[in-house]
Design a protein around this motif. Structure first.
Motif, PDB file in Angstrom:
ATOM      1  N   GLU A   1      21.411   6.548  -7.008  1.00  0.00           N
ATOM      2  CA  GLU A   1      21.410   7.533  -5.938  1.00  0.00           C
ATOM      3  C   GLU A   1      20.454   7.038  -4.851  1.00  0.00           C
ATOM      4  O   GLU A   1      19.274   6.828  -5.119  1.00  0.00           O
ATOM      5  N   TYR A   2      20.993   6.824  -3.668  1.00  0.00           N
ATOM      6  CA  TYR A   2      20.183   6.332  -2.569  1.00  0.00           C
ATOM      7  C   TYR A   2      19.702   7.486  -1.698  1.00  0.00           C
ATOM      8  O   TYR A   2      20.404   8.466  -1.515  1.00  0.00           O
ATOM      9  N   THR A   3      18.515   7.328  -1.154  1.00  0.00           N
ATOM     10  CA  THR A   3      17.983   8.323  -0.229  1.00  0.00           C
ATOM     11  C   THR A   3      18.684   8.169   1.116  1.00  0.00           C
ATOM     12  O   THR A   3      19.344   7.152   1.372  1.00  0.00           O
ATOM     13  N   ALA A   4      18.522   9.159   1.977  1.00  0.00           N
ATOM     14  CA  ALA A   4      19.118   9.085   3.316  1.00  0.00           C
ATOM     15  C   ALA A   4      18.585   7.872   4.070  1.00  0.00           C
ATOM     16  O   ALA A   4      19.349   7.170   4.755  1.00  0.00           O
ATOM     17  N   ASP A   5      17.296   7.586   3.945  1.00  0.00           N
ATOM     18  CA  ASP A   5      16.702   6.419   4.625  1.00  0.00           C
ATOM     19  C   ASP A   5      17.297   5.115   4.111  1.00  0.00           C
ATOM     20  O   ASP A   5      17.580   4.191   4.880  1.00  0.00           O
ATOM     21  N   GLU A   6      17.481   5.032   2.781  1.00  0.00           N
ATOM     22  CA  GLU A   6      18.061   3.811   2.211  1.00  0.00           C
ATOM     23  C   GLU A   6      19.508   3.634   2.671  1.00  0.00           C
ATOM     24  O   GLU A   6      19.918   2.524   3.018  1.00  0.00           O
ATOM     25  N   THR A   7      20.260   4.719   2.692  1.00  0.00           N
ATOM     26  CA  THR A   7      21.647   4.657   3.140  1.00  0.00           C
ATOM     27  C   THR A   7      21.720   4.210   4.596  1.00  0.00           C
ATOM     28  O   THR A   7      22.545   3.359   4.965  1.00  0.00           O
ATOM     29  N   GLU A   8      20.834   4.745   5.423  1.00  0.00           N
ATOM     30  CA  GLU A   8      20.801   4.338   6.836  1.00  0.00           C
ATOM     31  C   GLU A   8      20.447   2.861   6.966  1.00  0.00           C
ATOM     32  O   GLU A   8      21.078   2.114   7.717  1.00  0.00           O
ATOM     33  N   THR A   9      19.442   2.432   6.215  1.00  0.00           N
ATOM     34  CA  THR A   9      19.023   1.031   6.255  1.00  0.00           C
ATOM     35  C   THR A   9      20.158   0.108   5.852  1.00  0.00           C
ATOM     36  O   THR A   9      20.447  -0.887   6.531  1.00  0.00           O
ATOM     37  N   TRP A  10      20.831   0.417   4.723  1.00  0.00           N
ATOM     38  CA  TRP A  10      21.923  -0.443   4.272  1.00  0.00           C
ATOM     39  C   TRP A  10      23.101  -0.396   5.225  1.00  0.00           C
ATOM     40  O   TRP A  10      23.848  -1.374   5.355  1.00  0.00           O
ATOM     41  N   GLY A  11      23.293   0.717   5.931  1.00  0.00           N
ATOM     42  CA  GLY A  11      24.333   0.782   6.960  1.00  0.00           C
ATOM     43  C   GLY A  11      24.045  -0.190   8.089  1.00  0.00           C
ATOM     44  O   GLY A  11      24.940  -0.881   8.587  1.00  0.00           O
TER      45      GLY A  11
ATOM     46  N   HIS B   1       0.810  -1.224   0.000  1.00  0.00           N
ATOM     47  CA  HIS B   1       0.000   0.000   0.000  1.00  0.00           C
ATOM     48  C   HIS B   1       0.846   1.278   0.000  1.00  0.00           C
ATOM     49  O   HIS B   1       0.297   2.372   0.057  1.00  0.00           O
ATOM     50  N   ASP B   2       2.158   1.145  -0.060  1.00  0.00           N
ATOM     51  CA  ASP B   2       3.070   2.290  -0.007  1.00  0.00           C
ATOM     52  C   ASP B   2       3.467   2.684  -1.439  1.00  0.00           C
ATOM     53  O   ASP B   2       4.331   2.070  -2.045  1.00  0.00           O
ATOM     54  N   GLN B   3       2.831   3.732  -1.949  1.00  0.00           N
ATOM     55  CA  GLN B   3       3.067   4.143  -3.334  1.00  0.00           C
ATOM     56  C   GLN B   3       4.514   4.574  -3.566  1.00  0.00           C
ATOM     57  O   GLN B   3       5.089   4.278  -4.614  1.00  0.00           O
ATOM     58  N   ALA B   4       5.112   5.281  -2.616  1.00  0.00           N
ATOM     59  CA  ALA B   4       6.505   5.723  -2.784  1.00  0.00           C
ATOM     60  C   ALA B   4       7.437   4.510  -2.880  1.00  0.00           C
ATOM     61  O   ALA B   4       8.342   4.473  -3.722  1.00  0.00           O
ATOM     62  N   TYR B   5       7.202   3.519  -2.027  1.00  0.00           N
ATOM     63  CA  TYR B   5       8.003   2.292  -2.055  1.00  0.00           C
ATOM     64  C   TYR B   5       7.842   1.587  -3.396  1.00  0.00           C
ATOM     65  O   TYR B   5       8.819   1.156  -4.013  1.00  0.00           O
ATOM     66  N   ARG B   6       6.623   1.506  -3.871  1.00  0.00           N
ATOM     67  CA  ARG B   6       6.357   0.805  -5.132  1.00  0.00           C
ATOM     68  C   ARG B   6       7.005   1.506  -6.310  1.00  0.00           C
ATOM     69  O   ARG B   6       7.543   0.862  -7.216  1.00  0.00           O
TER      70      ARG B   6
END
Length: 79
Positions: free
Chosen positions: A57-67, A29-34
């Motif tokens: 190019e990764y977002t700040a949230d993606e960079t934090e998650t992968w960290g 249900h998350d349009q941004a994720y999709r």
């Protein structure tokens, strides 16, 4: 794969769920994720073995998650 060019066929198998998600997927249900998933899947499917690897190019949230993922995996590799 036998010849390296067969790796080009793997993206389609790996992404066999494609852009579409099952209704029970947490991002259903998350349009941004999709939209993000769609963009990344499209890039992966277009890439060919001898092409230059595209920059993502990764977002700040993606960079934090992968960290967090890296830190977790790194501690497991040491065991």
């Amino acid at each position: 794969p036998r010849p390296i060019s067969e790796l080009d066929l793997i993206a389609n198998r790996t992404l066999d769920a494609g852009i579409d998600l099952e209704a029970d997927h947490p991002g259903f249900h998350d349009q941004a994720y999709r939209q993000r998933r769609s963009k990344l899947a499209e890039s992966a499917q277009k890439h060919r073995v001898h092409d230059e690897i595209p920059t993502t190019e990764y977002t700040a949230d993606e960079t934090e998650t992968w960290g967090i993922v890296w830190d977790t995996m790194e501690s497991l590799w040491q065991k």
